[in-house]
Motif scaffolding. Structure first.
Motif, short mmCIF file in Angstrom:
data_model
loop_
_atom_site.label_atom_id
_atom_site.label_comp_id
_atom_site.label_asym_id
_atom_site.label_seq_id
_atom_site.Cartn_x
_atom_site.Cartn_y
_atom_site.Cartn_z
N UNK A 1 2.88 -31.18 -8.63
CA UNK A 1 2.57 -32.48 -8.08
C UNK A 1 2.92 -33.51 -9.14
N UNK A 2 3.28 -34.73 -8.72
CA UNK A 2 3.78 -35.72 -9.64
C UNK A 2 2.81 -36.21 -10.69
N UNK A 3 1.50 -35.94 -10.50
CA UNK A 3 0.54 -36.30 -11.55
C UNK A 3 0.24 -35.12 -12.47
N UNK A 4 0.99 -34.01 -12.30
CA UNK A 4 0.83 -32.84 -13.17
C UNK A 4 2.14 -32.43 -13.84
N UNK A 5 3.24 -32.79 -13.23
CA UNK A 5 4.56 -32.58 -13.83
C UNK A 5 5.45 -33.68 -13.28
N UNK A 6 5.86 -34.59 -14.16
CA UNK A 6 6.55 -35.79 -13.70
C UNK A 6 7.94 -35.90 -14.30
N UNK A 7 8.65 -36.93 -13.91
CA UNK A 7 10.03 -37.14 -14.34
C UNK A 7 10.13 -37.39 -15.84
N UNK A 8 9.11 -38.01 -16.44
CA UNK A 8 9.13 -38.24 -17.89
C UNK A 8 9.02 -36.91 -18.63
N UNK A 9 8.10 -36.06 -18.19
CA UNK A 9 7.96 -34.73 -18.80
C UNK A 9 9.22 -33.91 -18.58
N UNK A 10 9.78 -34.00 -17.39
CA UNK A 10 10.97 -33.21 -17.06
C UNK A 10 12.12 -33.55 -17.99
N UNK A 11 12.27 -34.83 -18.29
CA UNK A 11 13.36 -35.24 -19.19
C UNK A 11 13.05 -34.91 -20.65
#
Length: 278
Positions: free
Chosen positions: A77-87
């Motif tokens: 979910x976006x509040x547990x794994x987000x685009x900032x973390x992904x990058x």
């Protein structure tokens, strides 16, 4: 060289939402990496978004990347794994998550070392003389057929020890779950949890659907598990949260759990052992 907590203990840095940096011996784990900044939106699926109200205590670039052994991810979910973390995270970093999460991480995002665990399945990590057995535990993110609209979620049991196989410290991460009968098996199988990390907030979706524990359900889980200590997280970072930390602390206190509660604000560290929390 990384800082090590005292032998047999874990040092936990609370970064925000459900993101923790956990050190035990030579091991370093990151949970549910959420590094969106205040004002940015987390994507929850089906066009639903939620605005972040807080800043993470540290930026993803400030993580001790060279020390990270794995990410424990309760669900996608976006509040547990987000685009900032992904990058910001290395594509070779191991992830331990649900089978659904593992497939998406590998096929869509390129995290090639993602391991998916079915409920009660375990995966062991070692670094030097330190080890952790990660076991996937039951979790239910929504009631009834609505579960099909949300990504599968898991709780996690982290059993830390050394190469001898002796378990020194037991941590439970609830994941985004509601209280339901399936959690009773956790209490039966693991009667001595040293620290329970509880995802709270009473997350409420359009139409009034509650999909994470509110104050009362969080206290219900304490009644059930009776861990030595409990650390509340996931309670004020997003606009979808409706049950504040103060309500949980009051309800848990009313039920006699005051001595179990660990107060740790984002940016603070807590040291947890089988017999101590500081």
């Amino acid at each position: 060289m990384q800082h090590r907590p005292p032998e047999g203990t874990s040092e936990i840095l609370f970064i925000g939402n459900a993101t923790l940096l956990i050190r035990y011996g030579e091991l370093t784990l990151l949970t549910d990496p959420n590094f969106l900044h205040r004002g940015q939106y987390a994507h929850l699926g089906y066009g639903l978004v939620s605005r972040r109200l807080t800043e993470p205590a540290i930026d993803v670039a400030e993580l001790p990347h060279e020390d990270l052994d794995a990410v424990v991810l309760s669900h996608l979910h976006g509040d547990h794994f987000d685009r900032v973390a992904r990058r910001g995270l290395d594509r070779g970093l191991p992830f331990v998550t649900t089978p659904h999460g593992s497939l998406v991480l590998k096929r869509l995002f390129g995290f090639r070392r993602a391991t998916g665990l079915r409920t009660w399945q375990s995966h062991t990590l070692r670094h030097g003389d330190s080890s952790v057995r990660i076991t996937s535990l039951p979790g239910r993110h929504a009631p009834g057929p609505v579960r099909a609209l949300l990504p599968p979620v898991m709780g996690s049991l982290l059993e830390f020890g050394d190469r001898s196989g002796d378990i020194r410290l037991v941590l439970y991460l609830s994941g985004d779950t509601l209280m339901y009968d399936g959690l009773r098996v956790i209490a039966e199988r693991y009667p001595d949890i040293h620290l329970a990390v509880l995802h709270l907030g009473g997350t409420t979706l359009p139409g009034g659907l509650v999909v994470t524990m509110d104050a009362e359900q969080g206290a219900d889980l304490l009644d059930l598990l009776r861990p030595r200590r409990a650390l509340p997280v996931h309670y004020d970072d997003y606009t979808v949260f409706r049950s504040p930390l103060e309500d949980f602390l009051a309800e848990a206190g009313r039920r006699g759990h005051d001595a179990r509660l660990v107060r740790c604000a984002p940016g603070e560290r807590v040291t947890v052992g089988a017999e101590r929390t500081a």
